[in-house]
Design a protein around this motif. Structure first.
Motif, PDB file in Angstrom:
ATOM      1  N   THR A  77      -3.548 -21.141   0.338  1.00  0.00           N
ATOM      2  CA  THR A  77      -4.667 -20.338  -0.001  1.00  0.00           C
ATOM      3  C   THR A  77      -4.880 -19.764  -1.403  1.00  0.00           C
ATOM      4  N   VAL A  78      -6.103 -19.426  -1.664  1.00  0.00           N
ATOM      5  CA  VAL A  78      -6.361 -19.136  -2.924  1.00  0.00           C
ATOM      6  C   VAL A  78      -7.042 -17.556  -2.911  1.00  0.00           C
ATOM      7  N   TYR A  79      -6.629 -16.596  -3.515  1.00  0.00           N
ATOM      8  CA  TYR A  79      -7.304 -15.407  -3.358  1.00  0.00           C
ATOM      9  C   TYR A  79      -8.293 -15.054  -4.895  1.00  0.00           C
ATOM     10  N   LEU A  80      -9.199 -14.339  -4.844  1.00  0.00           N
ATOM     11  CA  LEU A  80     -10.008 -13.939  -5.913  1.00  0.00           C
ATOM     12  C   LEU A  80     -10.194 -12.190  -5.564  1.00  0.00           C
ATOM     13  N   GLN A  81      -9.425 -11.489  -6.527  1.00  0.00           N
ATOM     14  CA  GLN A  81      -9.573  -9.858  -6.425  1.00  0.00           C
ATOM     15  C   GLN A  81     -10.429  -9.581  -7.334  1.00  0.00           C
ATOM     16  N   MET A  82     -11.692  -9.098  -7.011  1.00  0.00           N
ATOM     17  CA  MET A  82     -12.737  -8.669  -7.949  1.00  0.00           C
ATOM     18  C   MET A  82     -12.745  -7.225  -7.891  1.00  0.00           C
ATOM     19  N   THR A  83     -12.715  -6.758  -9.190  1.00  0.00           N
ATOM     20  CA  THR A  83     -12.709  -5.086  -9.257  1.00  0.00           C
ATOM     21  C   THR A  83     -14.127  -4.852 -10.324  1.00  0.00           C
ATOM     22  N   SER A  84     -14.540  -3.594 -10.305  1.00  0.00           N
ATOM     23  CA  SER A  84     -15.486  -3.203 -11.263  1.00  0.00           C
ATOM     24  C   SER A  84     -16.430  -3.952 -11.280  1.00  0.00           C
ATOM     25  N   LEU A  85     -17.159  -4.567 -10.064  1.00  0.00           N
ATOM     26  CA  LEU A  85     -18.249  -5.379  -9.678  1.00  0.00           C
ATOM     27  C   LEU A  85     -19.519  -4.896 -10.198  1.00  0.00           C
ATOM     28  N   LYS A  86     -20.183  -5.743 -10.923  1.00  0.00           N
ATOM     29  CA  LYS A  86     -21.586  -5.378 -11.265  1.00  0.00           C
ATOM     30  C   LYS A  86     -22.502  -6.293 -10.624  1.00  0.00           C
ATOM     31  N   PRO A  87     -23.822  -5.628 -10.804  1.00  0.00           N
ATOM     32  CA  PRO A  87     -24.807  -6.453 -10.099  1.00  0.00           C
ATOM     33  C   PRO A  87     -24.996  -8.034 -10.723  1.00  0.00           C
ATOM     34  N   GLY A  88     -24.750  -8.052 -11.867  1.00  0.00           N
ATOM     35  CA  GLY A  88     -24.673  -9.389 -12.333  1.00  0.00           C
ATOM     36  C   GLY A  88     -23.640 -10.413 -11.627  1.00  0.00           C
ATOM     37  N   ASP A  89     -22.710  -9.889 -11.134  1.00  0.00           N
ATOM     38  CA  ASP A  89     -21.912 -10.595 -10.137  1.00  0.00           C
ATOM     39  C   ASP A  89     -22.423 -11.154  -8.915  1.00  0.00           C
ATOM     40  N   LEU A 101      -5.608 -34.185 -10.730  1.00  0.00           N
ATOM     41  CA  LEU A 101      -6.265 -33.900 -11.946  1.00  0.00           C
ATOM     42  C   LEU A 101      -7.747 -34.587 -12.054  1.00  0.00           C
ATOM     43  N   PHE A 102      -7.652 -35.999 -11.726  1.00  0.00           N
ATOM     44  CA  PHE A 102      -8.711 -36.790 -12.267  1.00  0.00           C
ATOM     45  C   PHE A 102      -9.567 -37.132 -10.652  1.00  0.00           C
ATOM     46  N   GLN A 103      -9.215 -36.381  -9.702  1.00  0.00           N
ATOM     47  CA  GLN A 103     -10.136 -36.709  -8.612  1.00  0.00           C
ATOM     48  C   GLN A 103     -11.222 -35.767  -8.369  1.00  0.00           C
ATOM     49  N   PRO A 104     -12.363 -36.271  -7.968  1.00  0.00           N
ATOM     50  CA  PRO A 104     -13.366 -34.971  -7.567  1.00  0.00           C
ATOM     51  C   PRO A 104     -12.878 -33.997  -6.596  1.00  0.00           C
ATOM     52  N   PRO A 105     -13.544 -32.926  -7.088  1.00  0.00           N
ATOM     53  CA  PRO A 105     -12.853 -31.686  -6.239  1.00  0.00           C
ATOM     54  C   PRO A 105     -13.737 -31.634  -5.029  1.00  0.00           C
ATOM     55  N   CYS A 106     -12.976 -30.934  -4.082  1.00  0.00           N
ATOM     56  CA  CYS A 106     -13.691 -30.466  -2.746  1.00  0.00           C
ATOM     57  C   CYS A 106     -14.381 -29.060  -2.775  1.00  0.00           C
ATOM     58  N   TRP A 107     -15.450 -28.999  -2.061  1.00  0.00           N
ATOM     59  CA  TRP A 107     -15.887 -27.694  -2.117  1.00  0.00           C
ATOM     60  C   TRP A 107     -16.351 -26.570  -0.814  1.00  0.00           C
ATOM     61  N   GLY A 108     -16.072 -25.348  -0.725  1.00  0.00           N
ATOM     62  CA  GLY A 108     -16.229 -24.850   0.466  1.00  0.00           C
ATOM     63  C   GLY A 108     -17.789 -24.674   0.567  1.00  0.00           C
ATOM     64  N   ARG A 109     -17.844 -24.158   1.773  1.00  0.00           N
ATOM     65  CA  ARG A 109     -19.380 -23.818   1.958  1.00  0.00           C
ATOM     66  C   ARG A 109     -20.047 -22.542   1.183  1.00  0.00           C
ATOM     67  N   GLY A 110     -19.009 -21.828   0.787  1.00  0.00           N
ATOM     68  CA  GLY A 110     -19.742 -20.680  -0.032  1.00  0.00           C
ATOM     69  C   GLY A 110     -19.694 -19.287   0.804  1.00  0.00           C
ATOM     70  N   THR A 111     -19.617 -18.215   0.052  1.00  0.00           N
ATOM     71  CA  THR A 111     -19.655 -16.910   0.663  1.00  0.00           C
ATOM     72  C   THR A 111     -20.692 -15.950  -0.205  1.00  0.00           C
ATOM     73  N   GLN A 112     -21.365 -15.128   0.203  1.00  0.00           N
ATOM     74  CA  GLN A 112     -22.179 -14.538  -0.600  1.00  0.00           C
ATOM     75  C   GLN A 112     -21.532 -12.963  -1.045  1.00  0.00           C
ATOM     76  N   VAL A 113     -21.919 -12.837  -2.153  1.00  0.00           N
ATOM     77  CA  VAL A 113     -21.264 -11.592  -2.724  1.00  0.00           C
ATOM     78  C   VAL A 113     -22.334 -10.859  -3.342  1.00  0.00           C
ATOM     79  N   THR A 114     -22.694  -9.585  -2.927  1.00  0.00           N
ATOM     80  CA  THR A 114     -23.813  -9.018  -3.410  1.00  0.00           C
ATOM     81  C   THR A 114     -23.406  -7.618  -3.775  1.00  0.00           C
ATOM     82  N   VAL A 115     -23.702  -7.344  -5.065  1.00  0.00           N
ATOM     83  CA  VAL A 115     -23.238  -5.950  -5.594  1.00  0.00           C
ATOM     84  C   VAL A 115     -24.709  -5.266  -5.879  1.00  0.00           C
ATOM     85  N   SER A 116     -24.946  -4.180  -5.162  1.00  0.00           N
ATOM     86  CA  SER A 116     -26.306  -3.574  -5.264  1.00  0.00           C
ATOM     87  C   SER A 116     -26.060  -1.987  -4.716  1.00  0.00           C
ATOM     88  N   SER A 117     -26.673  -1.051  -5.341  1.00  0.00           N
ATOM     89  CA  SER A 117     -26.681   0.105  -4.794  1.00  0.00           C
ATOM     90  C   SER A 117     -27.670   0.681  -3.721  1.00  0.00           C
TER      91      SER A 117
END
Length: 117
Positions: A77-89, A101-117
């Motif tokens: 498992t990999v984690y991404l701790q995101m702090t001081s988030l901006k709308p541009g994120d 190293l030289f194999q094509p990567p696999c991708w997840g389906r994606g998860t939405q991150v929305t930074v907004s007031s």
């Protein structure tokens, strides 16, 4: 076949924090690297952060000092701790998995991150 399950996206106010996770399962002999890319509307997918099996990390300049990538090898498992988030994120964040190293990567389906007031 590798399955990637992402979690942790959502809506957060500017200055807030979120933690994303991505768990890899299925058939693979090893993991060279795991990481995160993101794609905002109308823009190309771009690197956010990567971590190799040796623990080396690579961050995109816009997130340096704000985001931290880490990895639990026992849980694949990999984690991404995101702090001081901006709308541009605001973007869909995709997990990236590379068995070797030289194999094509696999991708997840994606998860939405929305930074907004």
């Amino acid at each position: 076949q590798v399955q990637l399950v992402e979690a942790g996206g959502g809506l957060v106010q500017p200055g807030g924090s979120l933690r994303l996770s991505c768990a890899a399962s299925g058939r693979f002999s090893s993991i060279y690297s795991m990481g995160w890319y993101r794609q905002a509307p109308g823009k190309q997918r771009e690197l956010v952060a990567l971590i190799t099996n040796g623990g080396s990390t690579n961050y995109a300049d816009p997130v340096k000092g704000r985001f931290t990538i880490s990895r639990d090898n026992a849980k694949n498992t990999v984690y991404l701790q995101m702090t001081s988030l901006k709308p541009g994120d605001t973007a869909v964040y995709y997990c990236n998995f590379q068995e070797q190293l030289f194999q094509p990567p696999c991708w997840g389906r994606g998860t939405q991150v929305t930074v907004s007031s």
